[in-house]
Design a protein around this motif. Sequence first.
Motif: not given
Length: 343
Positions: A41, A43, A200, A206-207, A209, A221
Amino acid sequence: MTAEPAVLAVSGLTVTYPRGFGRPPLTAVADVSFTVGRGETVSIVGESGSGKTTIGSAILGLQPAAKGEILLHGVDIAGMSRRQRSAFRETLQAVFQDPFSSLDPSKSIGDAVGEPLRVAAPKLGSEAVRRRAAEALTRVGLDPAVMRRFPAEFSGGQRQRIAIARALILKPAIVVCDEAVSALDVSVQAQVLNLLEELQREEGVSYIFISHNMAAVRHISDRIVVLYRGRVMEDGSAEAVCDRPAHPYTRSLLASVPLPDVRAQRERRRVRALTIAPARNAATPSTGCPFAPRCPFAADICVAAPPPLIETGDGRRVACVRIADIPPADDLASLELSGGDGR
Ligand SMILES: Nc1ncnc2c1ncn2[C@@H]1O[C@H](COP(=O)(O)OP(=O)(O)OP(=O)(O)O)[C@@H](O)[C@H]1O
Ligand SMILES: [Mg+2]
């Protein structure tokens, strides 16, 4: 050990908006680079108007990139037409702030959640689509019986779960979450963040954010990219950026997060006053560091050229040519504030 290739690698991304009447275009995002690994993740944070949504829009193909590359599993999708992009629908999905506007009020939940699958696999029978939609709803903690109901019958948190089910039904590699929890009550925010994390862990998604909520960002994150006026000011692990912010702008951003403890809040205000000068001049220097007009450490060198991102050795990059001369935040905390009210 060979590192796994990035799911997404953004490099030198620049996005402009036309302004009309012979005015030059607005550069909303300038020379932004970052990567997102599998199951990671990342951000993107920064104040309102810093270009967070614009980066997401460029990745999603909703806004063209003026310059730069967006590599999705190694393939540059930045210059692709909408039609070429449709091949990547299964890889790249999005969840936005307001699930009410992203969910068609006249469509049942089953239709809304199943729609991406119907578009991606038109030959799939309606029974199979229904089954997959039911599975997706179960994964986000909803009873598949909700499929026959309509968005207006659900709370904000439930609607966001529905939007997540819809985004995940194609098992994407990466989901852009733009302010995905910002409109929710704090307790519901935590539930949705936990759900995103759980999905996840289970699916390796995957992000990206995107948020101005630093508490949510710290929670979710692996890495954080800090944006100011369209440029990356700092990026690094969530822990390094949140607990030991290096760039003066990151310090100011973190200092504006309310703390539950009044004493801690007062202490941080003091630090903020020592690190951040009020906006002396709203205009951005056209050549140098965009933060220079607000930075108490700014010197002539800062307005000469845009600062390059400097590796600081702890897996972090900081866009500040004076970083070696700026005392660490911890030292600033022990300084006495002379005058002022600590705001
Ligand atoms: N469609 C558009 N046309 C023209 N200018 C735009 C457009 N969208 C955004 N901008 C401008 O681009 C800059 C970046 O906007 P963006 O929406 O990416 O910021 P953001 O960081 O997502 O802000 P917020 O936290 O308020 O959502 C801003 O100056 C904004 O006014
Ligand atoms: Mg935005």
